[in-house]
Design a protein around this motif. Structure first.
Motif, PDB file in Angstrom:
ATOM      1  N   GLU A 252       1.008  -1.188   0.287  1.00 10.82           N
ATOM      2  CA  GLU A 252      -0.152   0.274   0.213  1.00 10.82           C
ATOM      3  C   GLU A 252       0.831   1.490   0.113  1.00 10.82           C
ATOM      4  O   GLU A 252       0.500   2.366  -0.345  1.00 10.82           O
ATOM      5  N   GLU A 253       1.877   1.140   0.435  1.00 13.24           N
ATOM      6  CA  GLU A 253       2.280   2.168   0.796  1.00 13.24           C
ATOM      7  C   GLU A 253       3.756   2.204   0.051  1.00 13.24           C
ATOM      8  O   GLU A 253       5.042   1.231  -0.606  1.00 13.24           O
ATOM      9  N   PRO A 254       4.577   3.080  -0.543  1.00 12.98           N
ATOM     10  CA  PRO A 254       5.753   3.056  -1.947  1.00 12.98           C
ATOM     11  C   PRO A 254       7.139   2.736  -1.232  1.00 12.98           C
ATOM     12  O   PRO A 254       7.069   3.346  -0.176  1.00 12.98           O
ATOM     13  N   LEU A 255       7.962   2.593  -2.040  1.00 13.22           N
ATOM     14  CA  LEU A 255       8.866   2.505  -1.317  1.00 13.22           C
ATOM     15  C   LEU A 255      10.432   2.925  -1.655  1.00 13.22           C
ATOM     16  O   LEU A 255       9.700   4.185  -2.743  1.00 13.22           O
ATOM     17  N   ALA A 332       7.060   0.836  -6.402  1.00 10.68           N
ATOM     18  CA  ALA A 332       6.259  -0.014  -5.812  1.00 10.68           C
ATOM     19  C   ALA A 332       6.277  -1.473  -5.771  1.00 10.68           C
ATOM     20  O   ALA A 332       6.805  -1.874  -6.972  1.00 10.68           O
ATOM     21  N   VAL A 333       6.094  -2.184  -5.174  1.00  5.12           N
ATOM     22  CA  VAL A 333       6.141  -4.037  -5.540  1.00  5.12           C
ATOM     23  C   VAL A 333       4.362  -4.451  -5.372  1.00  5.12           C
ATOM     24  O   VAL A 333       3.843  -4.314  -4.772  1.00  5.12           O
ATOM     25  N   ILE A 334       5.029  -5.755  -6.487  1.00  6.33           N
ATOM     26  CA  ILE A 334       3.657  -6.564  -6.136  1.00  6.33           C
ATOM     27  C   ILE A 334       4.386  -7.791  -6.064  1.00  6.33           C
ATOM     28  O   ILE A 334       4.818  -8.437  -7.173  1.00  6.33           O
ATOM     29  N   MET A 374       8.123  -8.219  -7.900  1.00  4.84           N
ATOM     30  CA  MET A 374       7.746  -7.283  -9.185  1.00  4.84           C
ATOM     31  C   MET A 374       8.084  -5.653  -8.687  1.00  4.84           C
ATOM     32  O   MET A 374       6.721  -5.465  -7.381  1.00  4.84           O
ATOM     33  N   PHE A 375       9.272  -4.933  -8.674  1.00  4.01           N
ATOM     34  CA  PHE A 375       9.447  -3.572  -8.964  1.00  4.01           C
ATOM     35  C   PHE A 375       8.960  -2.533  -9.988  1.00  4.01           C
ATOM     36  O   PHE A 375       9.834  -2.490 -10.258  1.00  4.01           O
ATOM     37  N   VAL A 376       8.031  -1.840  -9.540  1.00 11.51           N
ATOM     38  CA  VAL A 376       7.345  -0.860 -10.753  1.00 11.51           C
ATOM     39  C   VAL A 376       7.117   0.456 -10.440  1.00 11.51           C
ATOM     40  O   VAL A 376       7.583   0.565  -9.184  1.00 11.51           O
ATOM     41  N   ASP A 377       7.487   1.856 -11.297  1.00 10.71           N
ATOM     42  CA  ASP A 377       7.593   2.808 -10.733  1.00 10.71           C
ATOM     43  C   ASP A 377       5.970   3.028 -10.418  1.00 10.71           C
ATOM     44  O   ASP A 377       5.280   1.993 -10.763  1.00 10.71           O
ATOM     45  N   TRP A 378       5.849   3.993  -8.848  1.00 14.88           N
ATOM     46  CA  TRP A 378       4.080   4.013  -7.960  1.00 14.88           C
ATOM     47  C   TRP A 378       3.923   4.388  -9.455  1.00 14.88           C
ATOM     48  O   TRP A 378       2.585   3.879  -8.852  1.00 14.88           O
ATOM     49  N   ALA A 379       3.320   4.610 -10.301  1.00 13.90           N
ATOM     50  CA  ALA A 379       2.716   5.374 -11.128  1.00 13.90           C
ATOM     51  C   ALA A 379       2.014   4.639 -11.662  1.00 13.90           C
ATOM     52  O   ALA A 379       0.805   4.226 -11.746  1.00 13.90           O
ATOM     53  N   ASP A 380       3.396   2.781 -12.392  1.00 10.10           N
ATOM     54  CA  ASP A 380       2.066   1.888 -12.889  1.00 10.10           C
ATOM     55  C   ASP A 380       2.022   1.021 -12.183  1.00 10.10           C
ATOM     56  O   ASP A 380       1.379  -0.059 -12.464  1.00 10.10           O
ATOM     57  N   ARG A 381       1.979   1.987 -10.902  1.00 12.91           N
ATOM     58  CA  ARG A 381       1.092   0.086  -9.787  1.00 12.91           C
ATOM     59  C   ARG A 381       0.520  -0.658  -9.726  1.00 12.91           C
ATOM     60  O   ARG A 381      -0.264  -1.544  -9.781  1.00 12.91           O
TER      61      ARG A 381
END
Length: 394
Positions: A252-255, A332-334, A374-381
């Protein structure tokens, strides 16, 4: 209580051990428990038979040859139980009550196996079935196998489908140990361990229970690993807790992503400990760590990124091996978690390709035996989450 006991090859390695196994089963039956048994080939019989096939043999012939180890074991155990006054029957492929059925692709036919296992469970009152592990039968009646670790798979699968309260894996180790007792001093038994912990250990070399077997463990099915010398099916060893949960989770929170670069950092013993300890002493939690040829990357809460950067910069200044630290914000992490992930060839491609096709960059990919992060841009989460969910919706 309904118990399914699986005896590994070592626990049936000679006549004395077969007697010990029969004693433990007889004691459980005499105490009023319903017991079914799965038996592996005695000792190293399977390896011996495989090594003896020094010619071109098709899969059907190979399966019939290697099945002789398990077929011998169930006859030995059935006879030993009969000598103790226990009404036992051995089951092998071809028997009318044989439970484990595979389909045309060599996979377990779950529906048919469940039906047969339930029918077998209904016959447990006063009878102990002794079932060949590792082996299966296709719809045409041909003998097939369940692959490496197949006896463990047979045991946990049938324990689940037969409504057992507990599956007891009898082997040559004292349950799960804190370390390899042949290597480290003071190794001791772990009383409890989760399926996720054990599966990670199993895929990284721990020979306790086959990873494929753990997929069949349900939350209400107890699984325990005991040493054959223990002699009691109902106590001791290590209890394996929980069940695999299939989950796709978006944090839920950004890294923030902090990368420390350094010359030949991979050859600097203890450098990860130095950096991690510095963050720990500042009470900064590390969500994940990734390593490269000349870098170490730490993912931390975005709220502590500035403080973490200051701490890691101090380490860089003090250590000539290190060159620089940089920070990337709003990551972001999924995480995809599931017990079947290791059995899905191409699972990484199944995740990464759809993201690439939608022009979503993956900053990092970190895997274990049961999860992929998977670590992606927060805007793409949100878009990344939607894509991954659609890939695993089936």
């Amino acid at each position: 209580m309904r118990v399914l006991a699986k005896f590994g090859g070592t626990s049936l390695g000679n006549g004395d051990r077969v007697n010990r196994a029969a004693d433990s089963v007889a004691a459980a039956v005499e105490n009023g428990h319903e017991v079914a048994v799965v038996a592996s080939a005695m000792g190293s019989t399977t390896d011996f038979l495989l090594d003896a096939i020094a010619f071109e043999a098709d899969e059907a012939d190979r399966a019939e040859i290697v099945s002789m180890g398990e077929r011998t074991s169930v006859r030995m155990l059935k006879a030993a139980l009969g000598a103790r006054g226990i009404n036992a029957v051995f089951l092998e492929p071809g028997h009318p009550d044989w439970p484990v059925i595979t389909n045309a692709r060599g996979e377990v036919d779950v529906e048919e196996t469940q039906r047969r296992a339930k029918a077998l469970a209904d016959q447990l009152d006063g009878v102990v079935p002794v079932i060949t592990g590792f082996l299966a039968q296709d719809h045409a009646g041909n003998t097939t196998t369940l692959g490496r670790g197949g006896s463990d798979t047979t045991a946990v699968m049938l324990g689940n489908y037969m409504g057992a309260d507990e599956v007891v894996i009898v082997t040559d180790v004292e349950g799960v140990m804190t370390g390899d007792p042949s290597v480290v001093e003071g190794a001791r038994n772990v009383g409890e361990i989760t399926v996720d912990e054990l599966r990670n250990l199993s895929f990284r070399g721990a020979e306790v229970i086959a990873p494929s077997a753990l997929s069949y463990k349900s939350g209400n099915l107890s699984v325990r690993v005991v040493h054959y010398q223990h002699g009691d099916l109902l106590t001791g060893g290590t209890s394996i807790e929980g069940q695999f949960e299939n989950l796709i989770d978006l944090r839920e929170e950004p890294l923030a992503c902090l990368t420390v670069a350094g010359r030949a950092i991979r050859n600097r013993p203890g450098i990860n400990a130095v950096l991690s300890t510095a963050l720990k002493e500042a009470d900064i939690n590390v969500d994940a760590v990734a390593s490269g040829m000349d870098s170490l990357t730490y993912y931390v809460d975005a709220s502590v990124a500035e403080r973490a950067e200051t701490i890691l910069h101090e380490c860089v200044v003090e250590d000539e091996t290190l060159s620089s630290v940089t920070v990337e914000h709003d990551v972001a992490v999924i995480r995809v978690t599931g017990g079947e992930l290791p059995n899905q060839p191409g699972v990484i491609q199944q995740i990464v390709n759809p993201l690439a096709e939608n022009h979503i960059n993956v900053h990092d990919l970190i895997t274990s035996a049961t999860s992929v992060a998977m670590f992606v841009d927060w805007a793409d989460r949100e878009e990344a989450l939607r894509i991954i969910q659609s890939e695993f919706s089936d």
